[in-house]
Design a protein around this motif. Structure first.
Motif, mmCIF file in Angstrom:
data_model
loop_
_atom_site.group_PDB
_atom_site.id
_atom_site.type_symbol
_atom_site.label_atom_id
_atom_site.label_comp_id
_atom_site.label_asym_id
_atom_site.label_seq_id
_atom_site.Cartn_x
_atom_site.Cartn_y
_atom_site.Cartn_z
ATOM 1 N N ILE A 7 0.878 -1.172 0.000
ATOM 2 C CA ILE A 7 0.000 0.000 0.000
ATOM 3 C C ILE A 7 0.915 1.222 0.000
ATOM 4 C CG2 ILE A 7 -1.821 1.280 1.199
ATOM 5 C CD1 ILE A 7 -2.830 -1.405 2.275
ATOM 6 N N ARG A 8 1.151 1.778 -1.181
ATOM 7 C CA ARG A 8 2.123 2.859 -1.380
ATOM 8 C C ARG A 8 1.545 4.208 -0.984
ATOM 9 N NH1 ARG A 8 6.962 3.336 -1.030
ATOM 10 N NH2 ARG A 8 7.378 1.573 -2.385
ATOM 11 N N ALA A 9 0.255 4.431 -1.268
ATOM 12 C CA ALA A 9 -0.400 5.707 -0.947
ATOM 13 C C ALA A 9 -1.861 5.414 -0.661
ATOM 14 C CB ALA A 9 -0.273 6.682 -2.116
ATOM 15 N N GLY A 10 -2.503 6.313 0.075
ATOM 16 C CA GLY A 10 -3.915 6.092 0.352
ATOM 17 C C GLY A 10 -4.484 7.144 1.280
ATOM 18 N N VAL A 11 -5.798 7.157 1.356
ATOM 19 C CA VAL A 11 -6.513 8.058 2.272
ATOM 20 C C VAL A 11 -7.518 7.246 3.073
ATOM 21 C CG1 VAL A 11 -6.274 10.155 0.877
ATOM 22 C CG2 VAL A 11 -8.208 8.652 0.485
ATOM 23 N N GLY A 12 -7.701 7.646 4.352
ATOM 24 C CA GLY A 12 -8.687 7.007 5.209
ATOM 25 C C GLY A 12 -8.157 5.805 5.967
ATOM 26 N N TRP A 13 -6.834 5.597 5.967
ATOM 27 C CA TRP A 13 -6.258 4.412 6.603
ATOM 28 C C TRP A 13 -5.522 4.796 7.882
ATOM 29 C CZ3 TRP A 13 -8.178 0.311 4.310
ATOM 30 C CH2 TRP A 13 -8.595 0.438 2.984
ATOM 31 N N GLU A 14 -5.365 3.840 8.796
ATOM 32 C CA GLU A 14 -4.600 4.067 10.010
ATOM 33 C C GLU A 14 -3.142 4.358 9.638
ATOM 34 O OE1 GLU A 14 -5.192 0.626 12.462
ATOM 35 O OE2 GLU A 14 -7.337 1.018 12.693
ATOM 36 N N ARG B 254 -14.970 -15.896 -4.202
ATOM 37 C CA ARG B 254 -13.800 -15.828 -5.076
ATOM 38 C C ARG B 254 -12.540 -15.422 -4.319
ATOM 39 N NH1 ARG B 254 -15.477 -11.338 -9.190
ATOM 40 N NH2 ARG B 254 -16.156 -10.449 -7.200
ATOM 41 N N PHE B 255 -12.711 -14.701 -3.220
ATOM 42 C CA PHE B 255 -11.562 -14.102 -2.557
ATOM 43 C C PHE B 255 -11.546 -14.368 -1.056
ATOM 44 C CE2 PHE B 255 -13.073 -11.004 -5.859
ATOM 45 C CZ PHE B 255 -12.128 -11.342 -6.816
ATOM 46 N N ARG B 256 -10.343 -14.200 -0.476
ATOM 47 C CA ARG B 256 -10.241 -14.090 0.982
ATOM 48 C C ARG B 256 -10.038 -12.594 1.254
ATOM 49 N NH1 ARG B 256 -5.519 -16.010 -0.733
ATOM 50 N NH2 ARG B 256 -3.652 -14.789 -0.284
ATOM 51 N N CYS B 257 -10.734 -12.085 2.218
ATOM 52 C CA CYS B 257 -10.650 -10.649 2.519
ATOM 53 C C CYS B 257 -9.306 -10.351 3.181
ATOM 54 C CB CYS B 257 -11.800 -10.238 3.441
ATOM 55 S SG CYS B 257 -11.851 -8.462 3.770
ATOM 56 N N PRO B 258 -8.469 -9.483 2.582
ATOM 57 C CA PRO B 258 -7.185 -9.149 3.209
ATOM 58 C C PRO B 258 -7.382 -8.596 4.615
ATOM 59 C CG PRO B 258 -7.251 -8.346 0.954
ATOM 60 C CD PRO B 258 -8.639 -8.795 1.288
ATOM 61 N N GLU B 259 -6.482 -8.946 5.514
ATOM 62 C CA GLU B 259 -6.580 -8.562 6.916
ATOM 63 C C GLU B 259 -6.697 -7.049 7.097
ATOM 64 O OE1 GLU B 259 -7.007 -8.316 10.809
ATOM 65 O OE2 GLU B 259 -7.171 -10.160 9.647
ATOM 66 N N VAL B 260 -5.940 -6.282 6.321
ATOM 67 C CA VAL B 260 -5.975 -4.820 6.469
ATOM 68 C C VAL B 260 -7.371 -4.278 6.133
ATOM 69 C CG1 VAL B 260 -5.140 -4.300 4.123
ATOM 70 C CG2 VAL B 260 -4.724 -2.675 5.963
ATOM 71 N N ARG C 283 -9.704 -5.272 9.090
ATOM 72 C CA ARG C 283 -9.422 -4.431 10.249
ATOM 73 C C ARG C 283 -10.102 -3.064 10.140
ATOM 74 N NH1 ARG C 283 -3.427 -3.619 10.612
ATOM 75 N NH2 ARG C 283 -3.687 -1.401 10.282
ATOM 76 N N HIS C 284 -10.261 -2.563 8.918
ATOM 77 C CA HIS C 284 -10.886 -1.253 8.704
ATOM 78 C C HIS C 284 -12.382 -1.361 8.390
ATOM 79 C CE1 HIS C 284 -6.667 -0.059 8.409
ATOM 80 N NE2 HIS C 284 -7.080 1.163 8.661
ATOM 81 N N GLY C 285 -12.922 -2.542 8.513
ATOM 82 C CA GLY C 285 -14.362 -2.727 8.294
ATOM 83 C C GLY C 285 -14.804 -2.544 6.859
ATOM 84 N N ILE C 286 -13.933 -2.869 5.904
ATOM 85 C CA ILE C 286 -14.272 -2.702 4.492
ATOM 86 C C ILE C 286 -15.212 -3.818 4.061
ATOM 87 C CG2 ILE C 286 -13.366 -2.581 2.134
ATOM 88 C CD1 ILE C 286 -12.631 -0.193 4.015
ATOM 89 N N ASP D 269 -12.431 1.596 -1.495
ATOM 90 C CA ASP D 269 -13.028 0.679 -0.520
ATOM 91 C C ASP D 269 -14.155 1.370 0.238
ATOM 92 O OD1 ASP D 269 -10.851 -1.511 -0.674
ATOM 93 O OD2 ASP D 269 -9.702 0.308 -0.302
ATOM 94 N N SER D 270 -15.198 0.610 0.482
ATOM 95 C CA SER D 270 -16.359 1.155 1.179
ATOM 96 C C SER D 270 -16.665 0.335 2.419
ATOM 97 C CB SER D 270 -17.572 1.140 0.248
ATOM 98 O OG SER D 270 -18.734 1.545 0.945
ATOM 99 N N GLN D 271 -17.004 1.024 3.514
ATOM 100 C CA GLN D 271 -17.408 0.329 4.730
ATOM 101 C C GLN D 271 -18.879 -0.090 4.672
ATOM 102 O OE1 GLN D 271 -15.961 3.372 7.554
ATOM 103 N NE2 GLN D 271 -14.637 1.773 8.392
ATOM 104 N N GLN D 272 -19.590 0.412 3.676
ATOM 105 C CA GLN D 272 -20.971 -0.020 3.464
ATOM 106 C C GLN D 272 -20.999 -0.977 2.268
ATOM 107 O OE1 GLN D 272 -20.442 3.555 3.843
ATOM 108 N NE2 GLN D 272 -20.801 3.091 5.998
ATOM 109 N N THR D 273 -21.896 -1.938 2.323
ATOM 110 C CA THR D 273 -22.053 -2.841 1.185
ATOM 111 C C THR D 273 -22.513 -2.011 -0.003
ATOM 112 O OG1 THR D 273 -22.642 -4.648 2.648
ATOM 113 C CG2 THR D 273 -23.244 -4.890 0.336
#
Length: 200
Positions: free
Chosen positions: A25-32, A69-75, A78-81, A102-106
């Protein structure tokens, strides 16, 4: 801006790391604070970002926790995505990585959402390629400057050695005519040295 455009609170740029099995994760907004620049996600088919990278197609997941199809990445967990959409950031020399929102709401991301996000990814790819080209050119210019400096130093040393030989010969000789010839040679060497300094 990509997140705002899609009405979500989190977005990130994932950079593919050598040998190609992890995305940083090189850049981002809204993360710890410990996420950007440190956290990685597997770049395999079991992660949405890895799947997008491997297939070359946008990947959206409406419900990451229950998407078979996927396993949800831990990060993300942890952020409720709950929902995410991923597109490739393509580069001139292969993919740089993935742009993800990424959205915390479905949420169901549409094809239009994916196309919108891909436009941002294309802009990022162009900026990354330009930055890499700039760094490569700057490094090449630096190397050439170092070589030119070394060459200038060697030429200067060579001219000093020749000047020393001429001065030595002038001191050894007794004839005034030879002195005059050696003085002419010395002045020409000095002219060469001055010209070389100005050219450098």
């Amino acid at each position: 801006l990509a997140g705002q455009g899609l009405g979500v609170e989190r977005a990130k740029v994932l950079e593919l790391l050598p040998p190609g099995d992890k995305l940083l994760i090189r850049a981002g907004v809204g993360w710890e604070p410990d996420v950007v620049g440190d956290a990685t996600i597997d770049a395999d088919r079991a992660s949405p970002a890895g799947y997008a990278l491997l297939t070359g197609e946008p990947v959206a997941s409406e419900d990451l926790e229950n998407d078979e199809r996927f396993r949800c990445p831990e990060v993300l967990r942890r952020h409720g995505i709950r929902s995410a959409v991923n597109v490739i950031i393509r580069g001139n020399n292969g993919p740089f990585g993935v742009l993800e929102v990424d959205s915390q709401q479905t949420r169901r991301f549409t094809e239009d959402d994916a196309n919108f996000l891909q436009s941002y990814a294309n802009l990022l790819a162009a900026a990354i390629d330009r930055l890499r080209t700039h760094h490569r050119l700057a490094e090449t210019a630096h190397q050439k400057d170092v070589l030119l400096h070394e060459l200038q130093h060697r030429v200067k040393n060579s001219l000093q050695i020749i000047t020393g030989f001429v001065s030595l010969q002038r001191r050894k000789t007794k004839h005034s005519e030879t002195h005059e010839h050696l003085d002419v040679i010395a002045s020409r060497i000095e002219a060469l040295r001055v010209m070389y300094d100005k050219l450098y």
